[in-house]
Write a protein that holds these residues in place. Structure first.
Motif, PDB file in Angstrom:
ATOM      1  N   GLU A 234       9.610   3.163  13.772  1.00 15.84           N
ATOM      2  CA  GLU A 234       8.343   2.600  13.294  1.00 15.84           C
ATOM      3  C   GLU A 234       8.509   1.139  12.881  1.00 15.84           C
ATOM      4  OE1 GLU A 234       7.233   5.172  10.165  1.00 15.84           O
ATOM      5  OE2 GLU A 234       6.499   6.787  11.464  1.00 15.84           O
ATOM      6  N   GLU A 235       9.630   0.831  12.228  1.00 17.89           N
ATOM      7  CA  GLU A 235       9.862  -0.553  11.821  1.00 17.89           C
ATOM      8  C   GLU A 235      10.047  -1.459  13.034  1.00 17.89           C
ATOM      9  OE1 GLU A 235       9.806  -3.372   8.974  1.00 17.89           O
ATOM     10  OE2 GLU A 235       9.543  -1.215   8.670  1.00 17.89           O
ATOM     11  N   THR A 238       6.699  -2.171  14.449  1.00 19.40           N
ATOM     12  CA  THR A 238       6.007  -3.185  13.641  1.00 19.40           C
ATOM     13  C   THR A 238       6.550  -4.575  13.926  1.00 19.40           C
ATOM     14  OG1 THR A 238       5.658  -1.537  11.905  1.00 19.40           O
ATOM     15  CG2 THR A 238       5.408  -3.854  11.294  1.00 19.40           C
ATOM     16  N   ARG A 241       5.220  -5.812  17.223  1.00 17.83           N
ATOM     17  CA  ARG A 241       3.833  -6.303  17.148  1.00 17.83           C
ATOM     18  C   ARG A 241       3.773  -7.680  16.490  1.00 17.83           C
ATOM     19  NH1 ARG A 241       2.888  -0.838  15.639  1.00 17.83           N
ATOM     20  NH2 ARG A 241       2.805  -1.411  13.423  1.00 17.83           N
ATOM     21  N   GLU A 242       4.582  -7.852  15.430  1.00 17.82           N
ATOM     22  CA  GLU A 242       4.552  -9.141  14.739  1.00 17.82           C
ATOM     23  C   GLU A 242       5.181 -10.247  15.584  1.00 17.82           C
ATOM     24  OE1 GLU A 242       6.530  -8.128  11.173  1.00 17.82           O
ATOM     25  OE2 GLU A 242       4.783  -7.220  10.228  1.00 17.82           O
ATOM     26  N   ARG A 298       2.507   0.169  21.166  1.00 18.28           N
ATOM     27  CA  ARG A 298       1.424   0.623  20.299  1.00 18.28           C
ATOM     28  C   ARG A 298       0.873   1.986  20.717  1.00 18.28           C
ATOM     29  NH1 ARG A 298      -1.919  -5.035  19.430  1.00 18.28           N
ATOM     30  NH2 ARG A 298      -1.171  -5.447  17.307  1.00 18.28           N
ATOM     31  N   ASP A 301       1.313   4.852  18.289  1.00 17.53           N
ATOM     32  CA  ASP A 301       0.682   4.799  16.971  1.00 17.53           C
ATOM     33  C   ASP A 301      -0.626   5.573  16.987  1.00 17.53           C
ATOM     34  OD1 ASP A 301       2.739   3.218  16.276  1.00 17.53           O
ATOM     35  OD2 ASP A 301       1.632   1.330  16.299  1.00 17.53           O
ATOM     36  N   GLU A 307      -6.251  -2.387  11.203  1.00 24.55           N
ATOM     37  CA  GLU A 307      -5.886  -3.443  10.272  1.00 24.55           C
ATOM     38  C   GLU A 307      -7.156  -4.052   9.700  1.00 24.55           C
ATOM     39  OE1 GLU A 307      -3.957  -5.606  13.124  1.00 24.55           O
ATOM     40  OE2 GLU A 307      -2.100  -4.453  13.121  1.00 24.55           O
ATOM     41  N   GLN A 314      -0.221 -14.014  10.997  1.00 29.88           N
ATOM     42  CA  GLN A 314       0.820 -13.293  10.282  1.00 29.88           C
ATOM     43  C   GLN A 314       1.224 -14.071   9.030  1.00 29.88           C
ATOM     44  OE1 GLN A 314       1.864 -10.367  10.860  1.00 29.88           O
ATOM     45  NE2 GLN A 314       0.904  -9.974  12.847  1.00 29.88           N
ATOM     46  N   ARG A 355       7.907 -10.030   4.572  1.00 33.16           N
ATOM     47  CA  ARG A 355       7.893  -8.569   4.583  1.00 33.16           C
ATOM     48  C   ARG A 355       8.974  -7.992   3.672  1.00 33.16           C
ATOM     49  NH1 ARG A 355       2.856  -7.762   6.039  1.00 33.16           N
ATOM     50  NH2 ARG A 355       2.399  -8.155   8.244  1.00 33.16           N
TER      51      ARG A 355
END
Length: 464
Positions: A234-235, A238, A241-242, A298, A301, A307, A314, A355
């Motif tokens: 999951e990290e 993320t 995506r970032e 994605r 998910d 969001e 970001q 983060r």
């Protein structure tokens, strides 16, 4: 109803009962007869868990405690042998050799359980039969008591169902022997049956509880590993995506500059215009491919675009004050200290640093209520240093849902950037998270990015 039908219905229960008897006999054969004397040595106990009482002992003593069950069983066998030898010598009816043999047949199987548990049962069983045939009360009593000990140890070492099997075989053969041989000692058999049944039931319950506990521990270990792996995945999703937003910004700038460059030069050579067009096409193709790969990430998910503002930029360290104001509104006393010459950093480093601080402060809120927090940001040569430390809580933390792998996610971010991170409790009861994020981008790159961004308005906008 025909006679054949009645006969078939009457034969069906008989066949079922016969199959059940054969199934029971097959199970008994597998447990008590098949490979009865196979070597099954008792392994030492595992190392004491960190934080336990035994773990505080010196290393040499702690290692010897692993052999405690072996020492206890050996001591029990020696004690039974000495007691039997003492009792036997007190009676003049038996010679020394016969007494020694009787004591060995009674006590030796207790120690043999460590190596061959089922074989130890049969040797002890043979000793019981011989003592009953001999007719000496003390020998029969010693053999029966040691036999109970052997059966209990065998159940603890193997499986609970052997308790019923060994008890049944011993009692049936003992009763049959007493009936066929009038001179045998059988007055102790009823007491032996009751006492051994109680002990074997207790041993079977203990063995079943231990197996269930081992299964629960194994299941929890597997679940913990799966949760940790899921947290890492999951990290990483993320981070992907970032990083998409970070890389897409730079690729958009490249595409815009490549499209606008031919219009800034009078009489642009055709070769140069073709090169700029190729650069723009490759940049747009890279953006398309990047967005396609992001769609694959994605797809796992449940709600990838849930969001507050999907189009918002970001966050970076410039938004640190806003983050601190947000956590202060929840009652957390937080402060930030920035040291060193503040300079532009790559967006990936800025985002990861933000983060890390965000997750560390969230952990303070969840696990250290009432504690104060301090955020230290150090711009040093070669990278960025972060330190988030909090004091001890003033009240117990409320249990919060979740996998509890926030630190694992922070480590994953740091490893992606090639940095280092430490996390652990402090001496005053608080917690500290320290990380170093290396920065390998030359200073000239930041100025080039600034020039590109300044001229981006002259071209067409390329959205990722």
């Amino acid at each position: 109803m025909s006679d054949q039908t009645r006969t078939a219905k009457a034969a069906a229960p008989a066949e079922t009962e016969t199959a059940l008897v054969f199934s029971v006999l097959k199970t008994v054969h597998q447990d008590l007869f098949q490979d009865a004397f196979a070597s099954r040595p008792l392994p030492p106990r595992p190392e004491p868990r960190p934080g336990g009482r035994l773990h505080r002992l010196p290393a040499g003593i702690r290692h010897r405690t692993r052999w405690t069950p072996h020492a206890l069983i050996g001591a029990t066998a020696m004690f039974a042998f000495l007691i039997g030898l003492t009792k036997g010598m007190g009676f003049g009816s038996l010679g020394g050799a016969v007494t020694f043999t009787t004591c060995c047949l009674a006590a030796a199987p207790i120690a043999l359980v460590l190596l061959r548990p089922v074989g130890a049962y049969w040797i002890s069983y043979s000793g019981v039969l011989l003592s009953l045939l001999h007719g000496q009360e003390w020998a029969a009593m010693l053999s029966l008591l040691c036999h109970v000990v052997v059966m209990v140890l065998v159940v603890l070492r193997t499986r609970p169902r052997l308790a019923a099997e060994m008890w049944s075989v011993t009692l049936m053969s003992g009763s049959l022997l007493s009936a066929l041989t009038p001179g045998t000692e059988s007055s102790d058999l009823p007491q032996f049956a009751v006492a051994s049944a109680v002990l074997l039931v207790a041993a079977g319950a203990v063995r079943a509880w231990r197996e269930e506990r081992r299964h629960v521990v194994a299941s929890e270990t597997v679940k913990e590993q799966e949760r940790a792996q899921r947290t890492v995945l999951e990290e990483r999703a993320t981070i992907a995506r970032e990083l998409h937003d970070v890389v897409a910004h730079h690729m958009s700038v490249i595409a815009i500059q490549a499209e606008a460059a031919p219009y800034r030069v009078d009489q642009t050579p055709p070769e140069l215009a073709t090169s700029f067009a190729t650069i723009r096409e490759n940049a747009v193709a890279a953006l398309t491919e990047l967005r396609r790969i992001l769609g694959v990430v994605r797809s796992g998910d449940p709600d990838p675009f849930a969001e507050t503002d999907p189009e918002a930029p970001q966050p970076t360290l410039a938004d640190l004050d806003t983050l601190l104001e947000s956590v202060r509104s929840t009652g957390l006393d937080a402060e930030a200290v920035v040291t060193g010459a503040v300079r532009p950093l790559p967006q990936g480093v800025e985002l990861s640093a933000y983060r890390l601080v965000q997750e560390a402060l969230s952990n303070v809120l969840r696990h250290s209520p009432g504690a104060s927090a301090r955020v230290e940001v150090a711009h040093v040569l070669g990278g960025l240093g972060l330190r988030i430390v909090n004091g001890s809580p003033d009240r117990p933390a409320t249990p919060s849902p979740g996998a509890g792998h926030g630190v694992l996610g922070m480590r994953e971010r740091v490893q992606v950037l090639g940095g280092e991170m430490t996390a652990g409790p402090t001496d005053d009861g608080g917690y500290e998270v320290a990380a170093f994020l290396p920065v390998h981008t030359p200073a000239s790159e930041s100025s080039a990015d600034g020039g590109g961004a300044a001229g981006a308005g002259d071209g067409k906008e390329v959205a990722a």
